[in-house]
Design a protein around this motif. Structure first.
Motif, short mmCIF file in Angstrom:
data_model
loop_
_atom_site.label_atom_id
_atom_site.label_comp_id
_atom_site.label_asym_id
_atom_site.label_seq_id
_atom_site.Cartn_x
_atom_site.Cartn_y
_atom_site.Cartn_z
N TYR A 20 0.75 -1.39 0.11
CA TYR A 20 -0.02 0.00 -0.14
C TYR A 20 0.84 1.29 0.15
O TYR A 20 2.11 1.21 0.18
N VAL A 21 0.29 2.40 -0.25
CA VAL A 21 0.84 3.66 -0.31
C VAL A 21 0.20 4.77 0.50
O VAL A 21 -1.10 4.70 0.61
N LEU A 22 0.91 5.36 1.41
CA LEU A 22 0.41 6.38 2.52
C LEU A 22 0.29 7.77 1.73
O LEU A 22 1.42 8.01 0.96
N LYS A 23 -0.63 8.35 1.60
CA LYS A 23 -0.98 9.64 0.98
C LYS A 23 -1.56 10.53 2.06
O LYS A 23 -2.63 10.29 2.36
N ASP A 24 -1.06 11.64 2.56
CA ASP A 24 -1.58 12.60 3.43
C ASP A 24 -2.14 11.55 4.85
O ASP A 24 -3.12 11.76 5.49
#
Length: 284
Positions: A20-24
């Motif tokens: 997964y990718v963290l965004k804000d």
């Protein structure tokens, strides 16, 4: 956030055991992140996915493999480059296309190197030299002659003329009078010191005089009106023995008729027509 409630912020699919990718501070599955947030490459127009390196310049984005010079196609990754008309160019291509060419050696003046400008042309600093001594001129005073540039000492040694009045070098322009050169600002009336550069003038013993001074000091005076006879602008005058008259003043002393081109009689420096002079004790 607990692992029991670890979901993609966009599609709500569980992220347990997945990349997964963290965004804000919010997690997204890779698919949703790439679809929603990926930038598009300026070169290939494809999305720059999360597993690819995103290279950015002025709000424009490229894949690492697409970040190339638009002219020679060499990679610009971790190399200096320049932009022209929204095109990215390596420093060599930019120099060849956009940089000034040296007027002397015709080679490119590379960005960041010092260049000299004179009369709309450019030189490498080491090419901008005196034609005589070959020393760099830099920002020192110079004089141009026959398409060459000279430092002041060399020009004065090789070519200079000197002003007849102040004896200093004439670097440009000047006035020739009686086979002598003068600075324009030195060419003055020998009487009143008036500037003669744009004025009519007369000469006496190789000295220049304004018309007023010459008339006052040297010009012959008209017998009739006592005003000076300068001879300027084609003015005509009459000379008889030691006397002179303006052409328009050469008239009979009695009836005032013009005597130009006619016979006349004289008496005590006066002139008369033959009719008025008849019977007088006159000289022919």
């Amino acid at each position: 956030m607990t692992t029991a409630h670890f979901y993609c912020q966009y599609c709500t699919a569980s992220l347990l055991g997945k990349k997964y990718v963290l965004k804000d501070d919010s997690p997204y599955c890779v698919t949703c992140y790439d679809r929603v947030f990926s930038h598009y490459c300026e070169e290939c127009k494809k999305p720059i996915e999360s597993d690819s390196k995103d290279l950015c310049y002025k709000d424009r984005h490229w894949h690492e493999g697409c970040f190339k010079c638009t002219k020679c196609n060499h990679s610009l990754v971790e190399k200096p480059f320049a932009a022209k008309d929204e095109r990215l160019l390596c420093t060599e291509c930019y120099s060849n296309e956009c940089s000034s060419k040296c007027f002397h050696c015709k080679r490119t003046i590379m960005p960041g190197s010092r260049k000299m400008e004179f009369k709309g042309n450019y030189w490498h600093e080491t090419c901008f030299v005196c034609e005589n001594c070959r020393q760099p001129i830099g920002t020192k005073p110079l004089i141009s002659k026959d398409s060459g540039n000279y430092c002041v000492p060399c020009f004065e040694k090789e070519f200079a003329h000197y002003c007849n009045f102040c004896k200093k070098v004439i670097t440009s322009g000047g006035i020739t009078f009686c086979d002598q050169l003068w600075h324009k600002e030195c060419f003055l009336c020998s009487g009143c010191r008036k500037d003669l550069c744009e004025e009519q003038f007369m000469s006496r013993d190789d000295y220049p005089f304004c018309v007023d001074c010459y008339n006052h000091l040297y010009a012959n005076k008209c017998v009739a009106c006592s005003k000076p006879i300068s001879g300027l602008t084609g003015a005509k005058f009459i000379c008889f023995q030691d006397s002179q008259w303006h052409s328009e003043c050469f008239n009979c002393g009695k009836c005032s008729v013009s005597l130009v081109g006619k016979g006349f009689l004289t008496q005590n420096k006066e002139i008369f027509c033959q009719k008025c002079g008849s019977g007088m004790d006159t000289d022919i």
